[in-house]
Design a protein around this motif. Structure first.
Motif, PDB file in Angstrom:
ATOM      1  N   SER A 124      -2.188  -8.340   3.605  1.00  0.00           N
ATOM      2  CA  SER A 124      -3.483  -8.602   2.994  1.00  0.00           C
ATOM      3  C   SER A 124      -4.108  -7.334   2.416  1.00  0.00           C
ATOM      4  O   SER A 124      -4.959  -7.413   1.539  1.00  0.00           O
ATOM      5  N   LEU A 125      -3.678  -6.156   2.897  1.00  0.00           N
ATOM      6  CA  LEU A 125      -4.256  -4.898   2.418  1.00  0.00           C
ATOM      7  C   LEU A 125      -3.421  -4.192   1.354  1.00  0.00           C
ATOM      8  O   LEU A 125      -3.969  -3.567   0.457  1.00  0.00           O
ATOM      9  N   CYS A 126      -2.123  -4.263   1.475  1.00  0.00           N
ATOM     10  CA  CYS A 126      -1.236  -3.456   0.629  1.00  0.00           C
ATOM     11  C   CYS A 126      -0.838  -4.183  -0.658  1.00  0.00           C
ATOM     12  O   CYS A 126      -0.519  -5.369  -0.611  1.00  0.00           O
ATOM     13  N   PRO A 127      -0.811  -3.459  -1.767  1.00  0.00           N
ATOM     14  CA  PRO A 127      -0.225  -4.029  -2.981  1.00  0.00           C
ATOM     15  C   PRO A 127       1.256  -4.317  -2.743  1.00  0.00           C
ATOM     16  O   PRO A 127       1.953  -3.521  -2.101  1.00  0.00           O
ATOM     17  N   MET A 128       1.734  -5.429  -3.221  1.00  0.00           N
ATOM     18  CA  MET A 128       3.111  -5.827  -2.979  1.00  0.00           C
ATOM     19  C   MET A 128       4.114  -4.848  -3.596  1.00  0.00           C
ATOM     20  O   MET A 128       5.226  -4.708  -3.099  1.00  0.00           O
ATOM     21  N   SER A 129       3.710  -4.150  -4.654  1.00  0.00           N
ATOM     22  CA  SER A 129       4.604  -3.155  -5.255  1.00  0.00           C
ATOM     23  C   SER A 129       4.864  -2.005  -4.270  1.00  0.00           C
ATOM     24  O   SER A 129       5.973  -1.473  -4.217  1.00  0.00           O
ATOM     25  N   TRP A 130       3.846  -1.632  -3.482  1.00  0.00           N
ATOM     26  CA  TRP A 130       4.036  -0.593  -2.481  1.00  0.00           C
ATOM     27  C   TRP A 130       4.986  -1.068  -1.397  1.00  0.00           C
ATOM     28  O   TRP A 130       5.875  -0.328  -0.969  1.00  0.00           O
ATOM     29  N   VAL A 131       4.787  -2.291  -0.943  1.00  0.00           N
ATOM     30  CA  VAL A 131       5.620  -2.845   0.123  1.00  0.00           C
ATOM     31  C   VAL A 131       7.073  -2.922  -0.336  1.00  0.00           C
ATOM     32  O   VAL A 131       7.994  -2.557   0.407  1.00  0.00           O
ATOM     33  N   ALA A 132       7.290  -3.368  -1.564  1.00  0.00           N
ATOM     34  CA  ALA A 132       8.652  -3.451  -2.102  1.00  0.00           C
ATOM     35  C   ALA A 132       9.278  -2.060  -2.171  1.00  0.00           C
ATOM     36  O   ALA A 132      10.457  -1.874  -1.816  1.00  0.00           O
ATOM     37  N   LYS A 133       8.498  -1.076  -2.592  1.00  0.00           N
ATOM     38  CA  LYS A 133       9.006   0.305  -2.677  1.00  0.00           C
ATOM     39  C   LYS A 133       9.359   0.824  -1.285  1.00  0.00           C
ATOM     40  O   LYS A 133      10.420   1.426  -1.092  1.00  0.00           O
ATOM     41  N   TRP A 134       8.487   0.588  -0.315  1.00  0.00           N
ATOM     42  CA  TRP A 134       8.750   1.054   1.051  1.00  0.00           C
ATOM     43  C   TRP A 134       9.966   0.356   1.636  1.00  0.00           C
ATOM     44  O   TRP A 134      10.763   0.990   2.326  1.00  0.00           O
ATOM     45  N   ASP A 135      10.104  -0.948   1.373  1.00  0.00           N
ATOM     46  CA  ASP A 135      11.275  -1.681   1.868  1.00  0.00           C
ATOM     47  C   ASP A 135      12.564  -1.101   1.282  1.00  0.00           C
ATOM     48  O   ASP A 135      13.560  -0.939   1.991  1.00  0.00           O
ATOM     49  N   ASP A 136      12.525  -0.787  -0.017  1.00  0.00           N
ATOM     50  CA  ASP A 136      13.688  -0.171  -0.658  1.00  0.00           C
ATOM     51  C   ASP A 136      13.995   1.195  -0.051  1.00  0.00           C
ATOM     52  O   ASP A 136      15.160   1.553   0.156  1.00  0.00           O
ATOM     53  N   GLN A 137      12.945   1.970   0.252  1.00  0.00           N
ATOM     54  CA  GLN A 137      13.139   3.290   0.846  1.00  0.00           C
ATOM     55  C   GLN A 137      13.725   3.180   2.253  1.00  0.00           C
ATOM     56  O   GLN A 137      14.568   3.997   2.640  1.00  0.00           O
ATOM     57  N   PRO A 167      -9.150  -7.607   9.820  1.00  0.00           N
ATOM     58  CA  PRO A 167     -10.431  -7.348  10.477  1.00  0.00           C
ATOM     59  C   PRO A 167     -10.804  -5.873  10.364  1.00  0.00           C
ATOM     60  O   PRO A 167      -9.984  -5.042   9.990  1.00  0.00           O
ATOM     61  N   PHE A 168     -12.039  -5.552  10.717  1.00  0.00           N
ATOM     62  CA  PHE A 168     -12.491  -4.163  10.699  1.00  0.00           C
ATOM     63  C   PHE A 168     -11.687  -3.357  11.704  1.00  0.00           C
ATOM     64  O   PHE A 168     -11.431  -3.797  12.822  1.00  0.00           O
ATOM     65  N   ASP A 169     -11.270  -2.177  11.307  1.00  0.00           N
ATOM     66  CA  ASP A 169     -10.546  -1.265  12.186  1.00  0.00           C
ATOM     67  C   ASP A 169     -11.328   0.043  12.222  1.00  0.00           C
ATOM     68  O   ASP A 169     -11.470   0.719  11.200  1.00  0.00           O
ATOM     69  N   ALA A 170     -11.841   0.399  13.377  1.00  0.00           N
ATOM     70  CA  ALA A 170     -12.696   1.586  13.518  1.00  0.00           C
ATOM     71  C   ALA A 170     -11.971   2.879  13.169  1.00  0.00           C
ATOM     72  O   ALA A 170     -12.619   3.890  12.881  1.00  0.00           O
ATOM     73  N   ARG A 171     -10.632   2.864  13.181  1.00  0.00           N
ATOM     74  CA  ARG A 171      -9.892   4.073  12.803  1.00  0.00           C
ATOM     75  C   ARG A 171     -10.012   4.350  11.312  1.00  0.00           C
ATOM     76  O   ARG A 171      -9.766   5.464  10.854  1.00  0.00           O
ATOM     77  N   PHE A 172     -10.367   3.327  10.529  1.00  0.00           N
ATOM     78  CA  PHE A 172     -10.444   3.443   9.070  1.00  0.00           C
ATOM     79  C   PHE A 172     -11.780   2.890   8.590  1.00  0.00           C
ATOM     80  O   PHE A 172     -11.847   1.815   7.998  1.00  0.00           O
ATOM     81  N   PRO A 173     -12.893   3.642   8.815  1.00  0.00           N
ATOM     82  CA  PRO A 173     -14.214   3.116   8.499  1.00  0.00           C
ATOM     83  C   PRO A 173     -14.593   3.170   7.016  1.00  0.00           C
ATOM     84  O   PRO A 173     -15.564   2.552   6.609  1.00  0.00           O
ATOM     85  N   ASN A 174     -13.833   3.885   6.215  1.00  0.00           N
ATOM     86  CA  ASN A 174     -14.197   4.059   4.812  1.00  0.00           C
ATOM     87  C   ASN A 174     -13.718   2.897   3.953  1.00  0.00           C
ATOM     88  O   ASN A 174     -12.905   2.083   4.375  1.00  0.00           O
ATOM     89  N   THR A 175     -14.220   2.873   2.736  1.00  0.00           N
ATOM     90  CA  THR A 175     -13.854   1.817   1.810  1.00  0.00           C
ATOM     91  C   THR A 175     -12.389   1.871   1.425  1.00  0.00           C
ATOM     92  O   THR A 175     -11.735   0.847   1.309  1.00  0.00           O
ATOM     93  N   ASN A 176     -11.849   3.070   1.242  1.00  0.00           N
ATOM     94  CA  ASN A 176     -10.452   3.230   0.862  1.00  0.00           C
ATOM     95  C   ASN A 176      -9.562   2.829   2.043  1.00  0.00           C
ATOM     96  O   ASN A 176      -9.564   3.472   3.085  1.00  0.00           O
ATOM     97  N   GLN A 177      -8.791   1.772   1.871  1.00  0.00           N
ATOM     98  CA  GLN A 177      -7.984   1.223   2.961  1.00  0.00           C
ATOM     99  C   GLN A 177      -6.494   1.569   2.831  1.00  0.00           C
ATOM    100  O   GLN A 177      -5.655   0.944   3.461  1.00  0.00           O
ATOM    101  N   THR A 178      -6.177   2.594   2.053  1.00  0.00           N
ATOM    102  CA  THR A 178      -4.788   2.983   1.848  1.00  0.00           C
ATOM    103  C   THR A 178      -4.110   3.362   3.161  1.00  0.00           C
ATOM    104  O   THR A 178      -3.009   2.907   3.454  1.00  0.00           O
ATOM    105  N   ARG A 179      -4.757   4.190   3.951  1.00  0.00           N
ATOM    106  CA  ARG A 179      -4.166   4.600   5.230  1.00  0.00           C
ATOM    107  C   ARG A 179      -4.035   3.421   6.181  1.00  0.00           C
ATOM    108  O   ARG A 179      -3.073   3.332   6.943  1.00  0.00           O
ATOM    109  N   ASN A 180      -5.023   2.541   6.163  1.00  0.00           N
ATOM    110  CA  ASN A 180      -4.972   1.340   7.003  1.00  0.00           C
ATOM    111  C   ASN A 180      -3.757   0.503   6.626  1.00  0.00           C
ATOM    112  O   ASN A 180      -3.018   0.027   7.490  1.00  0.00           O
ATOM    113  N   CYS A 181      -3.534   0.342   5.354  1.00  0.00           N
ATOM    114  CA  CYS A 181      -2.390  -0.402   4.841  1.00  0.00           C
ATOM    115  C   CYS A 181      -1.094   0.222   5.361  1.00  0.00           C
ATOM    116  O   CYS A 181      -0.252  -0.455   5.950  1.00  0.00           O
ATOM    117  N   PHE A 182      -0.932   1.517   5.156  1.00  0.00           N
ATOM    118  CA  PHE A 182       0.293   2.211   5.546  1.00  0.00           C
ATOM    119  C   PHE A 182       0.490   2.175   7.059  1.00  0.00           C
ATOM    120  O   PHE A 182       1.600   1.951   7.541  1.00  0.00           O
TER     121      PHE A 182
END
Length: 86
Positions: free
Chosen positions: A63-76, A16-31
């Motif tokens: 739903s927001l994050c690329p699975m490659s990022w999630v896999a990398k973060w899980d490994d970290q 859903p819409f999150d007012a903390r992240f109003p811009n199109t780039n949802q990278t921070r929202n994902c993280f």
């Protein structure tokens, strides 16, 4: 967990819409949702409570994050080198 929350999680489709992240780039929202999921799990697990409410954050970051990022973060996290504070 209340019936209303369970119903919302059941009918969940995408983040859903999150007012903390109003811009199109949802990278921070994902993280942020990835961090919130792990923080929620840790906090509720430490208290011995049910971690089901944390499922919301997991659905959002999946739903927001690329699975490659999630896999990398899980490994970290496993290696102890994750940059975020959980």
């Amino acid at each position: 967990m209340s019936d209303v929350i369970e119903e919302k999680i059941k009918n969940y489709r995408t983040a859903p819409f999150d007012a903390r992240f109003p811009n199109t780039n949802q990278t921070r929202n994902c993280f942020q949702n990835y961090l919130d999921f792990h923080r929620c799990n840790k906090a509720l697990s430490d208290k011995g409570q049910d971690v089901a409410p944390c499922d919301w954050y997991q659905r959002v970051y999946k739903s927001l994050c690329p699975m490659s990022w999630v896999a990398k973060w899980d490994d970290q996290i496993e290696a102890g080198s994750f940059p975020g504070k959980i």
